[in-house]
Design an enzyme around this catalytic site. Structure first.
Site, PDB file in Angstrom:
ATOM      1  N   SER A 214       0.922  -1.201  -0.109  1.00 56.34           N
ATOM      2  CA  SER A 214       0.054   0.132  -0.140  1.00 56.34           C
ATOM      3  C   SER A 214       0.738   1.343  -0.097  1.00 56.34           C
ATOM      4  CB  SER A 214      -0.910  -0.021   1.193  1.00 56.34           C
ATOM      5  OG  SER A 214      -0.166  -0.356   2.385  1.00 56.34           O
TER       6      SER A 214
ATOM      7  N   GLU B 152      -9.622  -9.797   3.353  1.00 56.68           N
ATOM      8  CA  GLU B 152      -9.726  -8.170   3.162  1.00 56.68           C
ATOM      9  C   GLU B 152     -11.037  -8.146   2.540  1.00 56.68           C
ATOM     10  OE1 GLU B 152      -6.450  -6.060   1.507  1.00 56.68           O
ATOM     11  OE2 GLU B 152      -8.056  -4.447   0.985  1.00 56.68           O
TER      12      GLU B 152
HETATM   13  O1  KIV Z   1      -0.587  -3.465   1.517  1.00 58.16           O
HETATM   14  C1  KIV Z   1      -1.296  -3.239   2.568  1.00 58.16           C
HETATM   15  O2  KIV Z   1      -1.271  -2.423   3.281  1.00 58.16           O
HETATM   16  C2  KIV Z   1      -2.167  -4.651   2.795  1.00 58.16           C
HETATM   17  C3  KIV Z   1      -3.118  -4.464   3.807  1.00 58.16           C
HETATM   18  C4  KIV Z   1      -4.116  -3.659   3.214  1.00 58.16           C
HETATM   19  C5  KIV Z   1      -3.424  -5.557   4.432  1.00 58.16           C
HETATM   20  O3  KIV Z   1      -1.873  -5.492   2.111  1.00 58.16           O
END
Ligand code: KIV
Length: 265
Positions: A46, A182
């Protein structure tokens, strides 16, 4: 300070104590989260959106993940560290092994996370045979956003829920030790959490999972767009980042976050 282990996280599931997890991308935040008592720090891809400003996680490279993992590792002493394997870095078991080794040896994390279902069985077996712990990720898998047709809740139909259940059991059978769920309905996440012996960590998956994860910037209300409906801005209730994190820990541990308002049916 003793480092949290997978064994400790497994014991938390067995005792029915909720597990707390937040994303971290740099040493300073890793230190703050560690001090507050967060058990797992996830160097999530992310970061492609929160740190790099892309509109998806797809442009994130293994070099990016190693760089941020190193920073998080330097900043933390206690939390268990997981790093995401980025898009296209685990298309074959051998490619996955090479990239996961890089995250573990250079990035200094303790586990890698892969998005996807049964097609990953061989890869998970290869990594775990080599001593690399693996976290699965099912439901809304952001690296497949274009295939999924957007960031949408998954597993709502009977057949989609069945597919998810098969995938979860297959991943556990292949050797994963944790599973992120998720954006799936609360009831489905509850059933999966009961059926699996490994801990489940939910994000937009209701309060029945064994633990909860949020993107740190959502928890602090730092977003270029609206924060996702399943995320709560904990900084709104207090005047310091430290307190916002402590409130998150408290609400997860007592089972009040995520309430129905932050969940899907
Ligand atoms: O990349 C991320 O932050 C994640 C979370 C949303 C679980 O995979």
């Amino acid at each position: 300070m003793k480092r949290i282990t997978l064994h400790y996280l497994q014991k938390l599931k067995e005792k029915g104590e909720k597990i707390t997890c937040l994303t971290a991308y740099d040493a300073s935040f890793a230190h703050v989260l560690d001090q507050a008592g967060i058990e797992i720090l996830l160097v999530g891809d992310s970061l492609g959106m929160t740190v790099q400003g892309h509109d998806s996680t797809l442009p994130v490279t293994i070099e990016n993940m190693v760089y941020h993992s190193q920073a998080v590792s330097r900043g933390s002493q206690r939390a268990f560290l997981i790093a995401d394997m980025p898009f296209m870095s685990y298309t074959t078991p051998e490619q996955a092994l090479q990239n996961a080794a890089c995250l573990m040896q250079v990035g200094q994390v303790h586990m890698v996370k892969l998005e996807g279902g049964r097609w990953l069985i061989e890869t998970i077996q290869r990594l775990t045979q080599c001593g690399i712990p693996v976290c699965g990720h099912l439901g809304l898998t952001p690296q497949s956003v274009h295939q999924l047709g957007g960031y949408r809740v998954q597993g709502r139909s009977i057949s989609a829920a069945e597919q998810l259940r098969h995938d979860a059991l297959a991943l556990q059978g292949a050797g994963i030790s944790l599973l992120v769920l998720e954006c799936i309905p609360t009831q489905l996440a509850k059933e999966l959490t009961q059926e699996l012996s490994i801990p489940t960590i939910g994000i937009g998956a209701g309060k029945e999972c064994d633990g909860q994860v949020l993107v740190l910037y959502d928890l602090l209300g730092i977003t270029r767009e609206k924060i996702p409906s399943f995320a709560k801005n904990f900084l709104q209730e207090t005047d310091s980042i430290e307190n916002a994190i402590i409130y998150f820990i408290r609400e997860v541990k007592e089972g009040s976050f995520p309430s129905a308002e932050y969940s899907f049916s």
